[in-house]
Each structure stands twice: as structure tokens, then as C-alpha cells.
Design a protein around this motif. Structure first.
Motif, mmCIF file in Angstrom:
data_model
loop_
_atom_site.group_PDB
_atom_site.id
_atom_site.type_symbol
_atom_site.label_atom_id
_atom_site.label_comp_id
_atom_site.label_asym_id
_atom_site.label_seq_id
_atom_site.Cartn_x
_atom_site.Cartn_y
_atom_site.Cartn_z
ATOM 1 N N GLY A 1 12.145 -26.153 5.993
ATOM 2 C CA GLY A 1 13.217 -26.257 5.010
ATOM 3 C C GLY A 1 13.844 -27.637 5.024
ATOM 4 N N ILE A 2 14.470 -28.002 3.909
ATOM 5 C CA ILE A 2 15.193 -29.267 3.808
ATOM 6 C C ILE A 2 16.591 -28.987 3.275
ATOM 7 N N MET A 3 17.505 -29.892 3.601
ATOM 8 C CA MET A 3 18.895 -29.747 3.178
ATOM 9 C C MET A 3 19.431 -31.129 2.848
ATOM 10 N N GLU A 4 19.774 -31.345 1.568
ATOM 11 C CA GLU A 4 20.253 -32.650 1.133
ATOM 12 C C GLU A 4 21.464 -32.466 0.220
ATOM 13 N N PRO A 5 22.421 -33.387 0.287
ATOM 14 C CA PRO A 5 23.587 -33.292 -0.598
ATOM 15 C C PRO A 5 23.205 -33.596 -2.047
ATOM 16 N N GLU A 6 23.971 -33.038 -2.961
ATOM 17 C CA GLU A 6 23.738 -33.267 -4.390
ATOM 18 C C GLU A 6 25.076 -33.449 -5.096
ATOM 19 N N ASP A 7 25.109 -34.380 -6.031
ATOM 20 C CA ASP A 7 26.268 -34.577 -6.895
ATOM 21 C C ASP A 7 25.891 -34.068 -8.278
ATOM 22 N N LEU A 8 26.537 -32.989 -8.697
ATOM 23 C CA LEU A 8 26.164 -32.319 -9.945
ATOM 24 C C LEU A 8 26.808 -32.933 -11.184
ATOM 25 N N HIS A 9 27.521 -34.044 -11.016
ATOM 26 C CA HIS A 9 28.177 -34.649 -12.178
ATOM 27 C C HIS A 9 27.193 -35.283 -13.143
ATOM 28 N N THR A 10 26.023 -35.692 -12.657
ATOM 29 C CA THR A 10 25.006 -36.294 -13.512
ATOM 30 C C THR A 10 23.663 -35.623 -13.226
ATOM 31 N N ALA A 11 22.669 -35.954 -14.034
ATOM 32 C CA ALA A 11 21.344 -35.359 -13.869
ATOM 33 C C ALA A 11 20.582 -35.922 -12.677
#
Length: 248
Positions: free
Chosen positions: A87-97
Motif C-alpha cells: 500500500g501507499i499513502m500520500e497527501p493530496e490537495d483537492l483544490h485543483t486537479a
């Protein structure tokens, strides 16, 4: 699950909890085959731990899964247990694509990977007198970490899929377990030095103890994960979500 005398395949066992469980199961009297993408790392682990087998596998690649599972079954026909650790776990910023690439990679590894492995191995496992599939979700399956939305969503999906899998395979020899770790001090999201993360050895000790003392358990829950696992049932969901929203 009987914790000794098995032949166990653990894709995603070249570091962290996967490697820790591989070594614990080997010490308990099982034949263990680890899987990972980097052959040099696999070779080093095999050299340092005589008796452990290894196979190269990329759990985000359907053709790699097909090749690796065929190899494992051919070389280890006694295979009766698979633990789906990768498995992998990475942060994401959902404000842009811009987050989409990370989301797709996370879903391919954390959700499609285990599903493809299950599809590839169920026919063989069902032919064994007794077999086990252990899926790996997370405490974040039950309250998401907003900084890692796709990771949390894939783990919620693994929890749901595990429940359906258990029901559908009830007429086979396959036992379905779900391991749901809390935050553990591994390299996942750089938690090695996080004072709030559960020490790796403590997690492994408690997990192996639960498996030994509760052979019919469906969910393997160390005490620390109860904060997340039972938040909704205990009316704490909003407070825990708010707490998690301040981290990451």
C-alpha cells in the motif's frame, strides 16, 4: 487462523509492517514468501533471513500480479495464506486537479492491487483444506484523515470488500481476516519519529497475540485502533474527524 505451519505469501513485505509480520510468522514456524518491486532489496532480505522466499511483484500492475501469483503457486503448491500488505499513502490537495495522479496511483495500489491478488489466488486457496486471506485496511477506514483522502477511501473500500468476501467465501475453506492498523511508527507518511504513532514492535507483539488467542477473529484490532474503529458507534466521529483535520 492457525499461526504456525502455513505457507504464507506477503506482497508488500520489504519494509515496515509487512517485513515485520513476515519475520514474526517465519519465527512462529511458517514458510514465508515476501513480495516487492525491488529485486535488490528482496535479495538482501533473503540473504539476511535464511528460509524466506521472495518474488518480484508490482501490485499496481495487473500483468505483474498474474506473473507473480503463478510463480508463487508453481514454486510453493502448499500456499495456504496470503496477507495483502502492499500500500501507499500520500497527501493530496483537492483544490485543483493536480491530486488526480496521486489518487489514481493510490487506488491502483491499495484497492485494485488486493482485488486482483484475491482474484488470482482464490481458486488455489479454495483447493487447500484450510486457507486464509488477510486484507489490510486501516483505522482510517472508519474516520478519514482529510490530508490523505484517497488513501482513507481505499481503506474504507477494503473494509467493505472484506465483509462481502467473507460472506461469499463462507462455503469454502478460506477464512477472511481484516487487519486494521492504527498509525504505526513506519516510513509511511514519515511516521518513524512520530511520538503519537504506535511502536512497530508493540504493534507486532499485540497483533501476533490476537491471532494466537483469537483464531476465529474476523477483525484484528490492536487496542490503539479502537479510537478510530469505534468512533462512530460511540458518538465521537465528528470530534475525531476534527482532530484528524488538524494533522497532515
Amino acid at each position: 487462523m492457525n499461526i504456525t505451519g502455513n505457507t504464507i505469501f506477503i506482497p508488500g513485505a520489504t519494509s515496515g509492517l509487512g517485513l515485520g509480520l513476515a519475520l514474526r510468522f517465519q519465527a512462529a514456524g511458517n514458510h514465508v514468501i515476501i513480495g516487492g518491486r525491488r529485486t535488490e532489496l528482496l535479495d538482501r532480505i533473503v540473504e539476511e533471513n535464511p528460509g524466506i522466499g521472495a518474488v518480484q511483484i508490482d501490485t499496481a500492475d495487473a500483468s505483474s500480479i498474474e506473473r507473480a501469483t503463478q510463480q508463487v503457486v508453481a514454486e510453493h503448491p502448499g500456499l495456504d495464506t496470503v496477507i495483502l500488505m502492499a500500500g501507499i499513502m500520500e497527501p493530496e490537495d483537492l483544490h485543483t486537479a493536480d491530486f488526480l495522479e496521486t489518487a489514481e496511483r493510490t487506488i491502483a495500489t491499495n484497492l485494485l492491487g488486493p482485488i486482483r491478488l484475491i482474484a488470482a489466488l482464490v481458486p488455489h486457496l479454495a483447493s487447500r483444506p484450510s486457507a486464509t486471506i488477510m486484507t489490510v485496511s486501516s483505522g482510517l477506514a472508519f474516520v478519514p484523515l482529510p490530508a490523505t483522502p484517497s488513501y482513507s477511501a481505499t481503506k474504507a473500500a477494503i473494509h467493505s470488500f472484506s465483509q462481502s468476501l467473507r460472506v461469499q467465501l463462507a462455503d469454502t475453506s478460506i477464512q477472511v481476516l481484516e487487519l486494521a492498523p492504527p498509525a504505526v511508527a513506519t516510513s509511511l507518511m514519515g511516521q518513524e519519529d512520530d511520538p503519537n504513532a504506535m511502536p512497530v514492535d508493540e504493534f507486532l507483539d499485540e497483533t501476533m497475540s490476537i491471532l494466537a488467542s483469537q483464531p476465529d477473529a474476523r477483525e484484528i484490532l490492536v487496542s490503539r485502533v479502537g479510537f478510530l474503529r469505534f468512533a462512530e458507534r460511540e458518538g465521537r466521529f465528528d470530534d475525531v474527524l476534527d482532530l484528524l483535520s488538524r494533522h497532515g
